[in-house]
Scaffold this active site. Sequence first.
Site, PDB file in Angstrom:
ATOM      1  N   HIS A  85      35.526  37.813  44.144  1.00 18.72           N
ATOM      2  CA  HIS A  85      37.073  37.859  44.612  1.00 18.72           C
ATOM      3  C   HIS A  85      38.159  39.034  43.769  1.00 18.72           C
ATOM      4  O   HIS A  85      39.232  39.204  43.904  1.00 18.72           O
ATOM      5  CB  HIS A  85      37.564  36.274  43.020  1.00 18.72           C
ATOM      6  CG  HIS A  85      37.452  36.952  41.457  1.00 18.72           C
ATOM      7  ND1 HIS A  85      36.123  36.751  41.024  1.00 18.72           N
ATOM      8  CD2 HIS A  85      38.364  37.214  40.661  1.00 18.72           C
ATOM      9  CE1 HIS A  85      36.358  37.176  39.261  1.00 18.72           C
ATOM     10  NE2 HIS A  85      37.901  37.386  39.501  1.00 18.72           N
ATOM     11  N   ASP A 222      29.327  35.388  42.717  1.00 17.54           N
ATOM     12  CA  ASP A 222      30.892  35.964  42.536  1.00 17.54           C
ATOM     13  C   ASP A 222      30.660  37.595  42.826  1.00 17.54           C
ATOM     14  O   ASP A 222      30.878  38.285  41.730  1.00 17.54           O
ATOM     15  CB  ASP A 222      31.423  35.828  42.194  1.00 17.54           C
ATOM     16  CG  ASP A 222      33.112  36.230  41.409  1.00 17.54           C
ATOM     17  OD1 ASP A 222      33.225  36.448  42.656  1.00 17.54           O
ATOM     18  OD2 ASP A 222      33.790  35.519  40.728  1.00 17.54           O
ATOM     19  N   SER A 646      37.501  41.109  34.982  1.00 18.25           N
ATOM     20  CA  SER A 646      36.453  40.607  36.043  1.00 18.25           C
ATOM     21  C   SER A 646      35.961  41.494  36.919  1.00 18.25           C
ATOM     22  O   SER A 646      36.724  42.910  37.121  1.00 18.25           O
ATOM     23  CB  SER A 646      37.570  39.424  37.454  1.00 18.25           C
ATOM     24  OG  SER A 646      37.825  38.598  37.344  1.00 18.25           O
TER      25      SER A 646
END
Length: 710
Positions: A85, A222, A646
């Site tokens: 992402h 991810d 992240s």
Amino acid sequence: MKKFFLSFVAASCICLSALADEGMWVIGNISQRTDSVLRSLGLELTPEELYSSEKPSLNDAIIQLGGFCSGSIVSDQGLLFTNHHCGYDAIQTHSSVKHDYLKNGFFAKTLKDELPNEDLYVLFHIKTIDVTDRILSHMPKNADAATEVQYLDSVSRSICDMVTVEKEGIYGEINSFYKGSKFFLSVYQRYDDVRLVAAPPQCLGKYGGDTDNWMWPRQTCDFSVFRVYAGPDNLPAKYSEHNVPLKPIKYAKISTQGYKAGDYSMTLGYPGSTDRYLSSYGIYTTMHCTNDVRYQVRTVKLDVMKEAMRSSDKLRIMYASKQASSSNYWKFSLGQNQALENLKVIDEKRALEAKVQAWIDADTVAHARYVGVLDSIKVINERNFDIYKTYNMFVESFIQGSDILQSLVYYCFGRVDFGNKTFAEVVEETYKDIDVPTDKAIFAALLKNYIEKVPLKQFIPSVIQHNINELHGGNVDAYVDQLYANSVFADAEKLKTLRGIEDAADDPMYEAAIDVLTTFMQANAAREGAAKYERLLGEAIREMNHDKEYYPDANFTMRLSYGICEPIHFAPGTTGLKEEATNLVTTPQSFLNKHDKEPDNMDYELIDPVYKWMKSGKFSPQYIDKATGKLPLCFLTTNDITGGNSGSGMYDGKGRMIGLAFDGNWEAMSGDLKFDADLQRCIGVDIRWVLSVLDDYLGAKRLIKELDIE
């Protein structure tokens, strides 16, 4: 790249240290108390192996990506691991209906096939220096807010100039800590040539989508892979065919040895923002003036966007990154409010504030310094409630609403830098991800919603309101139809024929943008901030509890978070199947179960090659967990995590990467405002799941050979 600073920073030291098990610590400046906690949990690296200004350390392998995510250098050729992402916008930008990298994934078979990304950069952290005395010692006494801002800007630029080395991409940033009680200079080296190397298909990299976002159990792979390039001298350089892979000072080793419950885990990265010392009044305002507004307005916007994306592959690709970005904090806002209510955080804050007030009343020195602080915070928040709510609704509806209007507002506000591009080139770049009918539908839906729900009607843009009421009898759709039909900004080809935006100064969309900008400035000026008193409240709490150590809130500076691998022991707010709800690790079977049992859920949809591969179970034996005999997908730790983390590498006690952090859990969504050690979990993708997708599915053997795998 470090020697330049040594004389400047030799005497500088930051005394920031740990409290209990939570927090995001400034790397290289951890107290002995915290260091002893790290070692008791299983850290084997010395402080110098974590951070050193004189020799390579793990700090040198950690990067900030693009100002919004974290990542790690994992090879001696500048290979970079981060989240899918985090790379989503770059993947979407290179995708088309013909080359659908979002849907099918991507792997560059050679260095020449690696894809450049305009405006994407990485920062390497060099040093963080306490400059509080230098800044505050000359702060004008009793200065108003505007004077303080002007002073801080001037002094900050002066300090940053002392460390800037332009030809080496080295520069500094001044950040405030403890709401302005402390100031630190962070020194970075910036590289601007960052190329996309590999990405999994979206059904792996975004598996679970909005359904599973912030939830456990997760099966999302991810990750995405980039490479940092440099000039022939290994210094930063703008994109060029002659650039070569960066030779990093340090890169992270990778471990496929696995972990078990209780094993040490740490993340290194750039957490974006927490506000854990915020008052009870500030939290109430955040819940109802920020979170409630964000969730309500984005629901309207996302409904329009999703309908458009379902209509064609072209629009699905065009709006994929925008939809993902908007939906992330749409769901976050709902989850944070629920968690704050469930954990009774406001009641807990009020109890603390009662103790602070009693201490202020009883202590003569404290009374002189902090009298009236809590009353001021209360009054300001109550008096400004409607304008705070109006302002946030305005930003969500207009500044972050229609892409066309947003671009114009930014231009009128002086926030657009054309660089060396022609006006036609800027238009081409701006409109490549704008579908005018979709933009029109978003504008109309948000405008109707704003007019209906905004608390302070005087902040409805006056020209727009006049045109709707006087020219279209109050019909918003009729106004928007005419606006888009008569504006050159709704036609990119016509717009490209102009010399510049000034040629369209009489355009109705330009008129609307000026109206929006004027109203925005009025709404912004009407807000009264409580920041000064929130800062004083934080100082009072630290002074009252002077025997405790308080860490600074996250502010997108380099931090270390520590914890252990630990499953969830409480009843989780999970979605889908619950058989792995309290497990430490998820496995391929639960991945397939979600798909098979909810075939109509688009978030669990799989392309055929992925389904067949997962069903076959053909995973290389070196990635199979020896204890379970299964491929590990995602796992849990007690690490502190927030936005910006992240893509952070998750490391074991030897400093070897075991995963990539990508999410938190629903029960602890209050974490940005109140950390709960019993509930907080960090969700990471196991590095063996990443390697298996690279190796077994994408066939990226050349990348596997680059890695230093133990």
